[in-house]
Design an enzyme around this catalytic site. Structure first.
Site, mmCIF file in Angstrom:
data_model
loop_
_atom_site.group_PDB
_atom_site.id
_atom_site.type_symbol
_atom_site.label_atom_id
_atom_site.label_comp_id
_atom_site.label_asym_id
_atom_site.label_seq_id
_atom_site.Cartn_x
_atom_site.Cartn_y
_atom_site.Cartn_z
ATOM 1 N N ARG A 93 0.839 -1.197 0.000
ATOM 2 C CA ARG A 93 0.000 0.000 0.000
ATOM 3 C C ARG A 93 0.879 1.255 0.000
ATOM 4 N NH1 ARG A 93 -4.613 2.060 4.385
ATOM 5 N NH2 ARG A 93 -4.758 4.167 3.542
ATOM 6 N N ASN A 147 -10.790 -3.966 -0.636
ATOM 7 C CA ASN A 147 -10.506 -2.833 -1.512
ATOM 8 C C ASN A 147 -9.509 -3.215 -2.611
ATOM 9 O OD1 ASN A 147 -12.046 -0.567 -0.753
ATOM 10 N ND2 ASN A 147 -10.818 -0.285 1.087
ATOM 11 N N CYS A 170 -19.226 -1.776 0.708
ATOM 12 C CA CYS A 170 -18.214 -0.876 1.267
ATOM 13 C C CYS A 170 -18.798 -0.194 2.497
ATOM 14 C CB CYS A 170 -17.814 0.162 0.219
ATOM 15 S SG CYS A 170 -16.681 1.443 0.807
ATOM 16 N N ASP A 171 -17.967 0.097 3.461
ATOM 17 C CA ASP A 171 -18.469 0.703 4.698
ATOM 18 C C ASP A 171 -18.550 2.223 4.646
ATOM 19 O OD1 ASP A 171 -15.766 1.300 4.808
ATOM 20 O OD2 ASP A 171 -15.541 0.798 6.919
ATOM 21 N N HIS A 200 -16.902 4.336 -3.901
ATOM 22 C CA HIS A 200 -16.045 5.506 -3.657
ATOM 23 C C HIS A 200 -16.279 6.598 -4.692
ATOM 24 C CE1 HIS A 200 -12.817 3.351 -0.957
ATOM 25 N NE2 HIS A 200 -14.045 3.319 -0.457
ATOM 26 N N TYR A 262 -14.508 10.271 -1.066
ATOM 27 C CA TYR A 262 -13.444 9.964 -2.019
ATOM 28 C C TYR A 262 -13.554 10.754 -3.316
ATOM 29 C CZ TYR A 262 -11.998 6.038 0.897
ATOM 30 O OH TYR A 262 -11.526 5.275 1.945
ATOM 31 N N ARG A 282 -0.650 8.044 3.897
ATOM 32 C CA ARG A 282 -1.656 7.423 4.760
ATOM 33 C C ARG A 282 -1.185 6.053 5.263
ATOM 34 N NH1 ARG A 282 -5.035 7.218 8.506
ATOM 35 N NH2 ARG A 282 -6.683 5.710 8.328
#
Length: 440
Positions: A93, A147, A170-171, A200, A262, A282
């Site tokens: 990531r 994701n 998705c939350d 998103h 997003y 992040r």
């Protein structure tokens, strides 16, 4: 009521402790016989597994609990699979975020080139997971929130078009509704949302309370005056607070609907690029913050052998959502959730094969989307562009096509340049190595 067998894929996730807590919370309505954590990283998962042993011994003593890296042990005779895997882990990531930034492009895990990179890695593992589960538990419900959910959902729909027991969710819409509830002093469970878009990449057009009143106009005015913050702001890192804060900016420019957070990366890519630190992203925040806090607390609880003075970092909305989704399926409650599903006419003027994110009733026969109708030209244009990116990304994976990967990135609103798209694509191919298919 039959007691169920459940497996959580990605058992080493820092969100898993909160999810285990939600299983305790809903143990009367959603009774379980066995819970298994599955992860390919045994050491990482052991932090969570040892915490789970203490949690369930004290709060769910009749439950059988284990954690494993063995597929047969995990997937044989299961009723539900909760999937939250991260192919490549947080180190990859970090690269997803930093490589685009080094080339002057947005670096974000699910949006733009970083989302493309993460998606291309995730597709193979998600397909393998579905095949592993189906070979051992052919009727299990696979509730996927891996994701980047948009690209993963498109790819799974291409590979398994007739498997209606895969549900992609998705939350973030739930996180937003929970934050709306805090602003209004209302329980977000009572909201009836009307929502459209892609994962998103969507908007709330209405938010009705239990009496049928649309709360969106009031929310819009409050956010425009006071700004916007997540419901659990005290648990969030600085980057998340800025992310929520941008909702006010989006409403000032496009006041029709309440946007998914997003969208800021697509609507304001140059501004967002200027605010991102190419040396500390992040991913670094998570590794230096939440990951250390959660693992340290899990280890502390395991060592003391009791939950006394538990201080767990978790996300109730995320955890409760997936358990409530499974409960709605198991008990045929037909509750409303915002689901990622093939359009098939739900939005009149979008392609039928688009994997749209819309409100749907969820029960024992799966998801039934609520018909939305037409969407306006501005939003339609944005969505069609983004869906073309997502579809081309999945096709690039299945066809080993460099050309389609290049087309996908050229279309993406965070890139918008064929030369930059080629530059970042070549860098991501080199960065990912064997994680990527061979693009020709």
């Amino acid at each position: 009521m039959k007691k169920l067998n459940l497996v959580i894929v990605g058992g080493g996730s820092t969100w898993t402790p909160g999810l285990l807590g939600s299983l305790v919370k809903f143990k009367e309505e959603f009774p379980l016989k066995k819970v298994t954590l599955y992860d390919i990283d045994a050491e990482r998962q052991s932090h969570i597994g040892r915490f789970g042993e203490v949690l369930f011994r004290e709060q769910y003593p009749d439950l059988e609990f284990n954690y494993t890296t063995d597929k047969d042990e995990a997937f044989n005779n299961v009723d539900f699979v909760f999937c939250q895997m991260r192919t490549g882990g947080l180190p990859m990531r970090e690269k997803d975020e930093k490589v685009p930034l080094s080339l002057g492009l947005i670096g974000q895990e699910t949006c733009g080139p970083g989302g493309f990179s993460y998606g291309m890695r995730s597709i193979r593992d998600m397909i393998e997971l579905v095949e592993d589960v189906r070979s051992r538990s052919k009727d299990a419900w696979i509730l996927n929130y891996t994701n980047p959910a948009a690209i993963v959902a498109v790819a799974l729909n291409m590979k398994f078009p007739d498997d209606h027991r895969i549900i992609n969710i998705c939350d973030q819409p739930v996180n937003l509704m929970k934050s709306y509830g805090k602003i209004l002093g209302k329980d977000y469970h009572d909201f009836e949302p009307k929502y459209f878009g892609l994962n998103h990449f969507g908007w709330f057009t209405n938010l009705y309370d239990k009496d049928g009143k649309d709360l969106l106009p009031e929310l819009r005015e409050i956010i425009l005056k006071q700004g916007f913050a997540p419901e659990d702001a005290e648990q969030r890192d600085a980057s998340w607070l800025e992310t929520y804060g941008m909702v006010k900016d989006m409403l000032e420019d496009f006041p029709d609907y309440l946007p998914n957070t997003y969208l800021q990366y697509y609507l304001y890519p140059y501004y967002k690029l200027s605010k991102l630190d190419p040396n500390y992203t992040r991913a670094n925040e998570v590794m230096d913050g939440r990951e250390k806090r959660v693992f340290a607390e899990c280890d502390r609880i395991a060592e003391q052998g009791t939950l006394d003075n538990l201080e767990m970092v978790h996300n109730d909305a995320h955890a409760d959502m997936i358990v409530e989704l499974a409960l709605s399926i198991n008990s045929n409650l037909r509750k409303t959730f915002i689901i990622i599903q093939e359009n098939n006419g739900a939005v009149n003027n979008l392609p039928d094969d688009a994997m749209v994110e819309l409100a749907a009733a969820v029960g024992s026969n799966g998801c039934e989307q609520y018909h939305f109708g037409n969407i306006d030209t501005f939003y339609k244009g944005l969505i069609e562009n983004q869906y073309a990116f997502e579809k081309l990304t999945a096709e690039a994976y299945f066809e080993n096509s460099y050309q389609k990967a290049l087309q996908a990135l050229t279309l993406n609103r965070t890139v918008n340049s064929a030369k930059k798209a080629r530059e970042v694509l070549d860098a991501l191919i080199e960065m990912n190595g064997s994680y990527f298919p061979e693009l020709r």
